[in-house]
Structures are given as C-alpha cells and as structure tokens.
Design a protein around this motif. Structure first.
Motif, short mmCIF file in Angstrom:
data_model
loop_
_atom_site.label_atom_id
_atom_site.label_comp_id
_atom_site.label_asym_id
_atom_site.label_seq_id
_atom_site.Cartn_x
_atom_site.Cartn_y
_atom_site.Cartn_z
N VAL A 199 0.85 -1.21 0.00
CA VAL A 199 0.00 0.00 0.00
C VAL A 199 0.88 1.26 0.00
CG1 VAL A 199 -1.61 1.36 1.39
CG2 VAL A 199 -2.01 -1.09 1.05
N ILE A 200 1.96 1.24 0.79
CA ILE A 200 2.88 2.40 0.80
C ILE A 200 3.51 2.57 -0.60
CG2 ILE A 200 5.04 3.31 1.77
CD1 ILE A 200 4.33 1.85 4.37
N THR A 201 3.86 1.45 -1.22
CA THR A 201 4.40 1.51 -2.59
C THR A 201 3.40 2.16 -3.54
OG1 THR A 201 5.65 -0.54 -2.17
CG2 THR A 201 5.37 0.12 -4.47
N ILE A 202 2.14 1.79 -3.40
CA ILE A 202 1.08 2.36 -4.25
C ILE A 202 0.97 3.87 -4.01
CG2 ILE A 202 -1.41 2.42 -4.63
CD1 ILE A 202 -1.42 -0.61 -4.02
N ILE A 203 1.02 4.28 -2.74
CA ILE A 203 0.91 5.71 -2.41
C ILE A 203 2.07 6.49 -3.03
CG2 ILE A 203 1.01 7.39 -0.51
CD1 ILE A 203 -0.47 5.27 1.20
N LEU A 204 3.28 5.96 -2.88
CA LEU A 204 4.45 6.65 -3.44
C LEU A 204 4.36 6.73 -4.97
CD1 LEU A 204 7.23 5.06 -1.19
CD2 LEU A 204 6.46 7.44 -1.15
N GLY A 205 3.91 5.64 -5.59
CA GLY A 205 3.75 5.65 -7.04
C GLY A 205 2.69 6.64 -7.49
N THR A 206 1.61 6.75 -6.72
CA THR A 206 0.54 7.69 -7.06
C THR A 206 1.02 9.13 -6.92
OG1 THR A 206 -1.09 6.08 -6.25
CG2 THR A 206 -1.85 8.33 -6.54
N ILE A 207 1.83 9.40 -5.89
CA ILE A 207 2.40 10.75 -5.73
C ILE A 207 3.28 11.08 -6.94
CG2 ILE A 207 3.98 12.16 -4.36
CD1 ILE A 207 3.01 10.64 -1.88
N PHE A 208 4.09 10.10 -7.36
CA PHE A 208 4.94 10.30 -8.54
C PHE A 208 4.09 10.71 -9.74
CE2 PHE A 208 6.81 8.92 -12.49
CZ PHE A 208 8.14 9.28 -12.39
N LEU A 209 2.99 9.99 -9.97
CA LEU A 209 2.15 10.30 -11.12
C LEU A 209 1.49 11.67 -10.96
CD1 LEU A 209 0.44 6.84 -11.73
CD2 LEU A 209 2.22 7.92 -13.11
N GLY A 210 1.14 12.03 -9.72
CA GLY A 210 0.54 13.35 -9.48
C GLY A 210 1.52 14.47 -9.82
N VAL A 211 2.77 14.33 -9.37
CA VAL A 211 3.80 15.33 -9.67
C VAL A 211 4.04 15.39 -11.18
CG1 VAL A 211 6.22 15.96 -9.34
CG2 VAL A 211 4.88 15.11 -7.41
N LYS A 212 4.08 14.22 -11.81
CA LYS A 212 4.30 14.19 -13.26
C LYS A 212 3.16 14.88 -14.00
CE LYS A 212 7.19 12.87 -15.10
NZ LYS A 212 8.32 13.74 -15.55
N SER A 213 1.93 14.71 -13.51
CA SER A 213 0.78 15.38 -14.12
C SER A 213 0.94 16.90 -14.03
CB SER A 213 -0.52 14.96 -13.42
OG SER A 213 -0.70 13.57 -13.54
#
Length: 262
Positions: A114-128
């Motif tokens: 779940v922490i991995t998913i959160i970090l990956g989602t933050i990455f995508l948010g910053v990329k957006s």
C-alpha cells in the motif's frame, strides 16, 4: 451405512499450486522465467526510444540542451529530483514487501505494498503537474508548440554570463559567454520540439506502465491482507516486485538523460 472417504490427487494438491505444475518450486521457476521473458521484451521496447534519442541528440545537440533546460529550469528541476526520490523509496518498500511475504508476514507485506502504491501515485501526481506546466507554456509538440527568442534559456543563460564577464573584464570569460550566446541564437525551435516529443513519449510510456502496475499491486495488497502469502507461497508478490523494479530502473535512466545531461 458408512460413507467411504476416497483420497484423490485433487484433495492432496497444494491449493496455491496450479494443477499443471508438479510443485510450488516448479511453478515459481515458470513464473520467474515468464516475467524475465516479458521484461526482456520491455527492454527492447524502451531500447528503441533510447536509440532514437541518442541519434537525434547527436544530430541536434544544442536544441536538446535547450529542451533539457526547460525541464530543469526553476521548480521543474526540483520536481524531477523529488519525484526520483519518491520512486526510489517505492522500490525500497517493494523489496521490503517481498521480504515480509517470504517471512510469513503477509499483512506486513500488504501494508508495504500500500505504501508503494501511495508513493507511485504521488509520482504520477507530480508528473501530471509537470505536464500541465508544459501545456501552459506551449511546449507540447503539435500545432500550439511555441518557443520565442526571449524564451530560449540557453540564450538567456549566455547573456547573463556575458554581462557578468564584461563587468569583470575577464577576456576568457567574455569569449566563453559569447560562444554560449551564439549557441543560444543558433537553436532551432523545430529541433527543440523533437526533444519535447521524446520527453512526452518516453515519460508518458513510463507513466503508463505505472498506471497499469498500481491496480495490480492493489489486488495483491488485498490478498496479502487476507494472509494469502507465506514462506511457502509468495510468487505473485515477487513477480510484482520485479515489474516495479523494472519501472524504477527505466526512470533512473530517463531522469539524467532528460533533466541533467547537458
């Protein structure tokens, strides 16, 4: 009348092992081989992009420096660096998740996924957000692409350096700065557009891999919370880990190539 209980192969078969495998070890080796075969095709897929980037960079080096400056200028450089840290941390939590599954800590593996998913989602948010900034400044390849003379960062950098050199009276510094100004003026916007096309193509494809991987991680996190994994069966978590590490490694090459190398 008493009912006779008949033991069959189906009853004795490990529920985690598919029927066409003899045992868990054989199943794990097959999954491992399949995942590495898949990752090999992915390497060849991204390899085409990297080869194209190398060819065009050697052809239009000044335009690629100009394009890279637009990625790392101001807050863009900070966002790229922070995003890299988020992705590296997600790789670490994925390693820990695999270790937790291997040591009979299935729920712990679930939390780490779940922490991995959160970090990956933050990455995508910053990329957006980075994409939004590029759209706002008309740096997306297409009919609206725009790069005026006063927006050329290489030229701006050279002019600032030239001004400082002229104030100091250092002849060598003046000559160096004049060369940078000349390079800035020589940049063709249509060639910068090629760099931005590689930027959106390569980072977009990388982001697509993450968008596909995150729901899959979610499924295995759910199963981990149901205590589905143990030292006897952790193949899905390990395969997810291999996929996620591949995504991270691709970014480790993309970040310096697009943001740092001048």
């Amino acid at each position: 009348m008493a009912t006779e209980t008949v033991s069959t192969d189906h009853d004795e078969h490990d529920p985690h092992v598919a029927h066409h495998f003899d045992d868990a070890e054989q199943q794990f080796e097959a999954a491992n081989l399949g995942m590495w075969a898949f990752l090999t095709t992915e390497v060849m897929f991204f390899g085409g992009f990297f080869a194209g980037y190398a060819i065009y960079r050697s052809t239009y080096p000044l335009a690629f420096i100009e394009g890279s400056l637009h990625l790392s200028h101001g807050i863009g450089g900070i966002l790229g660096f922070v995003n890299t840290l988020f992705l590296l941390c997600s790789s670490l939590t994925m390693v820990l998740a695999v270790h937790a599954a291997q040591t009979n800590n299935s729920r712990g593996a679930g939390k780490l996924i779940v922490i991995t998913i959160i970090l990956g989602t933050i990455f995508l948010g910053v990329k957006s957000f980075e994409y939004y900034e590029k759209f706002k400044h008309h740096l997306v390849p297409g009919p609206n692409f725009h790069l005026a003379d006063d927006e050329r960062l290489l030229l701006e950098h050279g002019e600032e350096e030239l001004k400082a050199a002229q104030e100091s009276g250092d002849e060598a510094a003046i000559e160096h700065a004049e060369a940078i100004v000349a390079h800035g003026k020589a940049v063709q916007p249509k060639h910068v557009r090629i760099f931005m096309a590689f930027y959106f193509g390569m980072t977009g494809l990388h982001a697509l891999h993450m968008i596909i991987g995150i729901p899959i991680l979610g499924i295995y996190a759910y199963k981990a919370f149901q205590n589905s994994y143990s030292s006897e069966y952790y193949t899905p978590v390990e395969m997810c880990g291999l996929y996620w590490h591949f995504v991270d490694i691709v970014w480790v090459f993309l970040y310096p190539l697009l943001y740092l190398i001048r």
